[in-house]
Design an enzyme around this catalytic site. Structure first.
Site, PDB file in Angstrom:
ATOM      1  N   LYS A 178      18.939 -26.004  -3.996  1.00  0.00           N
ATOM      2  CA  LYS A 178      17.992 -25.719  -5.071  1.00  0.00           C
ATOM      3  C   LYS A 178      17.674 -27.062  -5.717  1.00  0.00           C
ATOM      4  CE  LYS A 178      19.296 -24.168  -9.299  1.00  0.00           C
ATOM      5  NZ  LYS A 178      18.579 -24.985 -10.284  1.00  0.00           N
ATOM      6  N   LEU A 197      11.550 -24.618 -10.842  1.00  0.00           N
ATOM      7  CA  LEU A 197      10.813 -25.280 -11.927  1.00  0.00           C
ATOM      8  C   LEU A 197      10.867 -24.421 -13.187  1.00  0.00           C
ATOM      9  CD1 LEU A 197       7.764 -26.669  -9.888  1.00  0.00           C
ATOM     10  CD2 LEU A 197       9.872 -27.846 -10.534  1.00  0.00           C
ATOM     11  N   LYS A 198      11.643 -23.350 -13.153  1.00  0.00           N
ATOM     12  CA  LYS A 198      11.740 -22.424 -14.300  1.00  0.00           C
ATOM     13  C   LYS A 198      10.351 -22.181 -14.883  1.00  0.00           C
ATOM     14  CE  LYS A 198      16.293 -21.879 -14.752  1.00  0.00           C
ATOM     15  NZ  LYS A 198      16.801 -23.091 -14.222  1.00  0.00           N
ATOM     16  N   ALA A 246      31.135 -27.131 -13.253  1.00  0.00           N
ATOM     17  CA  ALA A 246      30.937 -27.850 -14.521  1.00  0.00           C
ATOM     18  C   ALA A 246      30.823 -26.911 -15.722  1.00  0.00           C
ATOM     19  CB  ALA A 246      29.691 -28.727 -14.409  1.00  0.00           C
TER      20      ALA A 246
HETATM   21  P1  BMP Z   1      25.805 -27.175 -12.467  1.00  0.00           P
HETATM   22  O1  BMP Z   1      26.646 -26.473 -11.403  1.00  0.00           O
HETATM   23  O2  BMP Z   1      25.780 -28.647 -12.322  1.00  0.00           O
HETATM   24  O3  BMP Z   1      26.117 -26.702 -13.839  1.00  0.00           O
HETATM   25  O4  BMP Z   1      24.277 -26.776 -12.169  1.00  0.00           O
HETATM   26  C1  BMP Z   1      23.799 -25.488 -12.340  1.00  0.00           C
HETATM   27  C2  BMP Z   1      22.406 -25.369 -11.817  1.00  0.00           C
HETATM   28  O5  BMP Z   1      21.956 -24.049 -12.035  1.00  0.00           O
HETATM   29  C3  BMP Z   1      21.380 -26.290 -12.488  1.00  0.00           C
HETATM   30  O6  BMP Z   1      20.439 -26.650 -11.502  1.00  0.00           O
HETATM   31  C4  BMP Z   1      20.714 -25.406 -13.531  1.00  0.00           C
HETATM   32  O7  BMP Z   1      19.348 -25.709 -13.722  1.00  0.00           O
HETATM   33  C5  BMP Z   1      20.810 -24.032 -12.883  1.00  0.00           C
HETATM   34  N1  BMP Z   1      20.914 -22.928 -13.838  1.00  0.00           N
HETATM   35  C6  BMP Z   1      21.965 -22.837 -14.735  1.00  0.00           C
HETATM   36  O8  BMP Z   1      22.844 -23.688 -14.792  1.00  0.00           O
HETATM   37  N2  BMP Z   1      22.013 -21.752 -15.569  1.00  0.00           N
HETATM   38  C7  BMP Z   1      21.077 -20.779 -15.574  1.00  0.00           C
HETATM   39  O9  BMP Z   1      21.202 -19.827 -16.315  1.00  0.00           O
HETATM   40  C8  BMP Z   1      20.008 -20.875 -14.672  1.00  0.00           C
HETATM   41  C9  BMP Z   1      19.953 -21.957 -13.801  1.00  0.00           C
HETATM   42  O10 BMP Z   1      18.966 -22.030 -12.927  1.00  0.00           O
END
Ligand code: BMP
Length: 216
Positions: free
Chosen positions: A27, A56-57, A168
Site C-alpha cells: 500500500k 490517497l484517503k 508501531a
Molecule cells: P504503520 O504500521 O507504520 O503504523 O502504518 C500504518 C499504515 O496504515 C499507514 O500507511 C497509514 O496511513 C494506514 N492507516 C492507519 O494507520 N490507520 C487507519 O485507520 C487507516 C490507515 O490507512
C-alpha cells in the site's frame, strides 16, 4: 497469511520486489507521492505482483476523485477513500470509474488512532449506511480496536477487511486476522527495519503463530 506492507517512504524498487515476494502486496499513498512522485508510485506498483493499494484517503467530489486516480488506474488495483463524503456525487462516481477498469474500492469504516473515536465511531450509523449504499469491495478497520472488526465481519461476511495498526501503533500480528480481518497492514515495523524483507517474513511467522491460537 495475509499481509499488506504500507510503504510510506520511497524504498528501492528491488526492496519492493523482495517485500512483494514475502507479503500479499503493498500500500502506498500521499507520503511517497509527495516525496518521490507519480513515476515512483507507478514503478513501485509495477514491481509488485500482488495486491497494489493506492491509499490517497480520497475525500472530495466525484469528478475530482476520479481525476486524481486516473494516472494510477490499471496499475494499482485497489483504491482507498473516506466514507464520510457520501455516495451521490462522490463515492458512487469513484466506484464506477475504478470498477470500469477492473479495480476495487475500499472505504474507511473506522481508523486506528485514538482520535477515530471522536468522529468515525460516533458516526458509525451514518458511515455504515454509506457503506451499504456504495457497496465497496473492502473496508479499512482498526487492528487497535478488534471489536470493530468483529462487528464489521458479522455485518459484511463477504467484504475484504484491511486492518492497520499493527506494530508501531501497538496491535500484534495476527490479532486483526483473529477478529475477522482479511489482511493486516503493517508499515513502519517493516519499512523502518534494516532488513525490510526479513522483517516482513518475521511478521508472517507471528501472524501464523497467533492465528493458530485464536480464541473462539
Ligand atoms: P504503520 O504500521 O507504520 O503504523 O502504518 C500504518 C499504515 O496504515 C499507514 O500507511 C497509514 O496511513 C494506514 N492507516 C492507519 O494507520 N490507520 C487507519 O485507520 C487507516 C490507515 O490507512
Amino acid at each position: 497469511m495475509a499481509l499488506i506492507v504500507a510503504v510510506d517512504k520511497p524504498l528501492s524498487i528491488t526492496t519492493i520486489q523482495g517485500i512483494c515476494r514475502e507479503a500479499d502486496g503493498i500500500k502506498t499513498g500521499l507520503p511517497t507521492l509527495v516525496e518521490a512522485g507519480t513515476r515512483w508510485m507507478l514503478d513501485a506498483a509495477k514491481a509488485c505482483k500482488g495486491i497494489r493499494v493506492l491509499d490517497l484517503k480520497l475525500a472530495d467530489i466525484g469528478p475530482v476523485m476520479v481525476r486524481t486516480v486516473e494516472p494510477f488506474l490499471g496499475v494499482y488495483d485497489t483504491f482507498i477513500a473516506h466514507s464520510f463524503v457520501g455516495s451521490k456525487g462522490a463515492l458512487e462516481d469513484l466506484k464506477n470509474e475504478v470498477e470500469r477498469v477492473g479495480g476495487r474500492l475500499v472505504l474507511v469504516a473506522s481508523m486506528s488512532h485514538p482520535g477515530a473515536t471522536e468522529v468515525y465511531d460516533e458516526s458509525a450509523r451514518h458511515i455504515l449506511s454509506v457503506i451499504d449504499k456504495v457497496d465497496p469491495w473492502g473496508l479499512v478497520a482498526p487492528a487497535t480496536r478488534p471489536q470493530i472488526i468483529e462487528m464489521l465481519r458479522r455485518r459484511y461476511p463477504r467484504k475484504a477487511i484491511l486492518s492497520p495498526g499493527i506494530g508501531a501503533q501497538g496491535a500484534k500480528p495476527g490479532e486483526a486476522l483473529c477478529a475477522g480481518a482479511s489482511y493486516e497492514i503493517v508499515g513502519r515495523r517493516i519499512t523502518g527495519s534494516p532488513d525490510p524483507v526479513g522483517e516482513a517474513r518475521r511478521v508472517r511467522v507471528e501472524q501464523y503463530e497467533k492465528l493458530s491460537n485464536c480464541k473462539p
